[in-house]
Design a protein around this motif. Structure first.
Motif, PDB file in Angstrom:
ATOM      1  N   ASN A   1       0.840  -1.188   0.000  1.00 24.81           N
ATOM      2  CA  ASN A   1       0.000   0.000   0.000  1.00 24.81           C
ATOM      3  C   ASN A   1       0.880   1.245   0.000  1.00 24.81           C
ATOM      4  OD1 ASN A   1      -2.735  -1.178   0.134  1.00 24.81           O
ATOM      5  ND2 ASN A   1      -1.999  -2.001   2.085  1.00 24.81           N
ATOM      6  N   ALA A   2       0.250   2.398  -0.143  1.00 22.63           N
ATOM      7  CA  ALA A   2       1.011   3.649  -0.249  1.00 22.63           C
ATOM      8  C   ALA A   2       1.947   3.848   0.943  1.00 22.63           C
ATOM      9  CB  ALA A   2       0.055   4.835  -0.374  1.00 22.63           C
ATOM     10  N   ALA A   3       1.532   3.442   2.123  1.00 20.97           N
ATOM     11  CA  ALA A   3       2.368   3.613   3.315  1.00 20.97           C
ATOM     12  C   ALA A   3       3.655   2.799   3.235  1.00 20.97           C
ATOM     13  CB  ALA A   3       1.584   3.209   4.559  1.00 20.97           C
ATOM     14  N   ASP A   4       3.648   1.728   2.405  1.00 24.30           N
ATOM     15  CA  ASP A   4       4.805   0.837   2.314  1.00 24.30           C
ATOM     16  C   ASP A   4       5.844   1.310   1.310  1.00 24.30           C
ATOM     17  OD1 ASP A   4       3.435  -1.013   4.036  1.00 24.30           O
ATOM     18  OD2 ASP A   4       2.282  -1.683   2.284  1.00 24.30           O
ATOM     19  N   VAL A   5       5.517   2.337   0.502  1.00 24.34           N
ATOM     20  CA  VAL A   5       6.372   2.717  -0.622  1.00 24.34           C
ATOM     21  C   VAL A   5       7.793   3.099  -0.196  1.00 24.34           C
ATOM     22  CG1 VAL A   5       6.708   4.422  -2.464  1.00 24.34           C
ATOM     23  CG2 VAL A   5       4.496   3.283  -2.198  1.00 24.34           C
ATOM     24  N   PRO A   6       7.991   4.039   0.737  1.00 27.04           N
ATOM     25  CA  PRO A   6       9.374   4.417   1.074  1.00 27.04           C
ATOM     26  C   PRO A   6      10.205   3.249   1.589  1.00 27.04           C
ATOM     27  CG  PRO A   6       7.835   6.050   1.911  1.00 27.04           C
ATOM     28  CD  PRO A   6       7.019   4.872   1.471  1.00 27.04           C
TER      29      PRO A   6
ATOM     30  N   GLY B   1      14.375   9.829  -3.029  1.00 28.10           N
ATOM     31  CA  GLY B   1      13.808   8.490  -2.967  1.00 28.10           C
ATOM     32  C   GLY B   1      12.477   8.413  -3.660  1.00 28.10           C
ATOM     33  N   ALA B   2      11.447   8.062  -2.912  1.00 31.46           N
ATOM     34  CA  ALA B   2      10.149   7.747  -3.496  1.00 31.46           C
ATOM     35  C   ALA B   2       9.418   8.947  -4.083  1.00 31.46           C
ATOM     36  CB  ALA B   2       9.264   7.086  -2.438  1.00 31.46           C
ATOM     37  N   LEU B   3       9.918  10.161  -3.886  1.00 31.49           N
ATOM     38  CA  LEU B   3       9.269  11.353  -4.447  1.00 31.49           C
ATOM     39  C   LEU B   3       9.925  11.830  -5.740  1.00 31.49           C
ATOM     40  CD1 LEU B   3       8.645  13.559  -1.282  1.00 31.49           C
ATOM     41  CD2 LEU B   3       6.927  12.339  -2.628  1.00 31.49           C
ATOM     42  N   GLN B   4      10.922  11.115  -6.270  1.00 30.20           N
ATOM     43  CA  GLN B   4      11.692  11.687  -7.363  1.00 30.20           C
ATOM     44  C   GLN B   4      10.980  11.686  -8.710  1.00 30.20           C
ATOM     45  OE1 GLN B   4      14.938   9.010  -9.242  1.00 30.20           O
ATOM     46  NE2 GLN B   4      15.002   8.528  -7.070  1.00 30.20           N
ATOM     47  N   ASP B   5      10.032  10.769  -8.933  1.00 28.71           N
ATOM     48  CA  ASP B   5       9.355  10.681 -10.234  1.00 28.71           C
ATOM     49  C   ASP B   5       7.946  11.257 -10.173  1.00 28.71           C
ATOM     50  OD1 ASP B   5      11.283   9.151 -11.913  1.00 28.71           O
ATOM     51  OD2 ASP B   5      10.999   7.636 -10.357  1.00 28.71           O
ATOM     52  N   VAL B   6       7.540  11.899 -11.236  1.00 30.28           N
ATOM     53  CA  VAL B   6       6.227  12.528 -11.306  1.00 30.28           C
ATOM     54  C   VAL B   6       5.106  11.536 -11.640  1.00 30.28           C
ATOM     55  CG1 VAL B   6       6.308  13.112 -13.777  1.00 30.28           C
ATOM     56  CG2 VAL B   6       5.053  14.600 -12.198  1.00 30.28           C
ATOM     57  N   HIS B   7       5.450  10.361 -12.143  1.00 28.82           N
ATOM     58  CA  HIS B   7       4.495   9.462 -12.783  1.00 28.82           C
ATOM     59  C   HIS B   7       3.300   9.078 -11.915  1.00 28.82           C
ATOM     60  CE1 HIS B   7       8.287   9.258 -14.864  1.00 28.82           C
ATOM     61  NE2 HIS B   7       7.745   8.643 -15.884  1.00 28.82           N
ATOM     62  N   TRP B   8       3.546   8.730 -10.662  1.00 26.43           N
ATOM     63  CA  TRP B   8       2.432   8.288  -9.819  1.00 26.43           C
ATOM     64  C   TRP B   8       1.462   9.422  -9.541  1.00 26.43           C
ATOM     65  CZ3 TRP B   8       6.381   5.633  -6.105  1.00 26.43           C
ATOM     66  CH2 TRP B   8       6.851   4.460  -6.712  1.00 26.43           C
ATOM     67  N   SER B   9       1.980  10.636  -9.429  1.00 22.48           N
ATOM     68  CA  SER B   9       1.083  11.774  -9.212  1.00 22.48           C
ATOM     69  C   SER B   9       0.217  12.024 -10.442  1.00 22.48           C
ATOM     70  CB  SER B   9       1.886  13.031  -8.864  1.00 22.48           C
ATOM     71  OG  SER B   9       2.568  13.542  -9.987  1.00 22.48           O
TER      72      SER B   9
END
Length: 500
Positions: A378-383, A404-412
């Motif tokens: 789930n989203a909480a597990d991403v980092p 880390g987990a915020l570097q790519d725009v794709h999921w947003s």
């Protein structure tokens, strides 16, 4: 009225409707481009509503019963030309998929994505995944529902992958990544046994305005038409188009890292050259659209890596670069520069990764997305998953969320199912590069003695760009190279480059 005339009238009605839908979609795309470049922060909420409204309108126009009846009528007509038939068949395929979504779902998903994007920007600014997490949770919920609505045979992620690469499945992607991971790991281990290339001169001070001028110069030299496009700054580099005469690219600039702006510009120019090369006469129709995301990525990766990390390219352009940045490069020889731009070293940021380790970045994202859509993460597990995999595959400890987990725009953006196409694109690029050099033996000499890439661009335009969506990726690859996707060509290309 004879049968052919009646069919022509029906086909013209189809074209008129498709182009009206395209007008709405591209107007929507202008708002999305502005959202990522110039939108004031306080305009985000209303912009999200505007985007959702236009998304809903375009969906309703495309999925109307009358348009479905027109497509069903046309597809049965034997008088269509092969081009006309292919357009109608692809539109009917798209229509059938789109009918699985209600207008209410489309609007709600769009609103969730807009909110997600703006909170991703805020999260990056604050270097805090927690800011983004609740909005990502909502996007994941929609993407799981989307997968169920689309349908799949084995894995829910298959439904989302197929949206970007027709026929792509978890089984196929798992096999491709399994086939390359071992050889790439072995090559990485081999490279790491040698002395590390010195690229410290790439981290000097490079003024923003001078980098910007250099990027625009390179874009022009490679064939990007500023009469049919523009370049801007964005948080994450991207390319978008509103037709083949209005193609926008963005980049980002670090004044202490020369890699960032130069190669992201070349990468996005590769995308833009593809868009500018699509046939104008097919505006709004499938044959005026790109083949797939992997073929799109093949174009950007080919220019970024096969061309712009090669000695022939820099034999011409390096003296020009030295003239523009004398304080930084005057005392750096061309071979030292080439070794630097081909340096292999595990790093944290995908868009700045070398050609070899890049694919470990993609594998991590692919595995993470696959599990998010399946519900095993789930989203909480991403980092946690992200950081664990970076240490396992690349031997790196992730210091913060921004790297880390915020570097790519794709999921947003809700772009789940996209990441595998980056690796597939590199593999296709290697095959295209091998083929164009077989077809044009003078290409290397032309690049090194004149700096002109016109022969390459013309080859890409006539072999790839002109066809639009007429063929699948595999069909196109077989037509251009004589065989389908073969990742060993990429591995052999890397071995040859890194061992020379």
């Amino acid at each position: 009225m004879n049968i052919r005339t009646a069919t022509t009238d029906l086909y013209n009605s189809y074209c008129d409707q498709m182009r009206k839908i395209a007008d709405v979609r591209y107007s929507l795309a202008v708002l999305q481009w502005d959202q990522e470049t110039y939108l004031p922060p306080l305009g985000a909420d209303i912009r999200g509503r505007q985007i959702a409204t236009l998304t809903e309108i375009a969906h309703e126009m495309f999925t109307s019963h009358s348009f479905g009846d027109l497509l069903s009528n046309l597809v049965e007509r034997t008088e269509l030309t092969p081009e006309e038939r292919r357009n109608v068949e692809l539109s009917l395929e798209d229509y059938t998929k789109s009918k699985k979504f209600t207008p209410e779902f489309v609007r709600a998903r769009s609103e969730a994505i807009s909110a997600s994007f703006h909170h991703w920007l805020l999260a990056r600014k604050e270097n805090s995944y927690a800011v983004f997490k609740p909005y990502l949770e909502e996007v994941i919920r929609f993407k799981r529902e989307e997968a169920e609505l689309l349908g799949y045979e084995k894995h829910p992620y298959d439904a989302l992958m197929d949206e970007y690469e027709k026929g792509s499945t978890v089984d196929l992607a798992d096999k491709i990544f399994a086939d390359v991971q071992g050889p790439l790991r072995a090559l990485l281990n081999e490279v790491q046994q040698r002395p590390e290339a010195d690229d410290s001169f790439m981290q000097q001070h490079f003024p923003k305005d001078e980098q910007w001028a250099w990027g625009q110069y390179l874009a022009t030299q490679l064939g990007f038409s500023f009469g049919a496009g523009r370049q801007d700054i964005a948080e994450h580099p991207f390319c978008t188009n509103f037709n083949n005469r209005d193609v926008r690219i963005t980049t980002r600039i670090s004044e202490n890292d020369f890699y960032n702006m130069t190669w992201s510009t070349i990468h996005e120019v590769g995308h833009a050259l593809y868009e500018q090369g699509l046939p104008s006469i097919q505006y709004g129709l499938p044959l005026g659209e790109y083949t797939s995301l992997s073929i799109h990525e093949s174009q950007s990766r080919l220019w970024e890596n096969n061309v712009a990390r090669g000695l022939p390219f820099w034999t011409w352009y390096y003296p020009i670069l030295q003239h523009r940045f004398p304080a930084q490069f005057a005392n750096v020889g061309i071979l030292q520069f080439i070794n630097a731009v081909n340096k292999v070293k595990p790093s944290l940021v995908r868009t700045e990764a070398d050609e070899l380790t890049y694919h470990f970045h993609v594998m991590i994202r692919y595995e993470l997305e696959k599990q998010l859509i399946a519900g095993s993460l789930n989203a909480a597990d991403v980092p946690g998953f992200w950081n664990e995999q970076y240490e396992k595959l690349l031997g790196l400890k992730v210091p913060d969320d921004r790297q880390g987990a915020l570097q790519d725009v794709h999921w947003s953006h809700g772009s789940f199912g996209y990441f595998a196409t980056y690796s597939l694109g590199s593999f296709y690029a290697a095959q295209f590069w091998q083929q164009v050099n077989d077809d044009i033996p003078a290409l290397t000499n032309e690049l090194s003695t004149t700096g002109s890439s016109a022969l390459l661009l013309d080859w890409l335009r006539t072999r790839i760009h002109v066809h639009g969506r007429r063929y699948t990726s595999e069909e196109l690859c077989k037509m251009v190279t004589g065989k389908g996707l073969d990742s060993t060509v990429f591995v052999d290309y890397l071995r040859s480059k890194l061992r020379s």
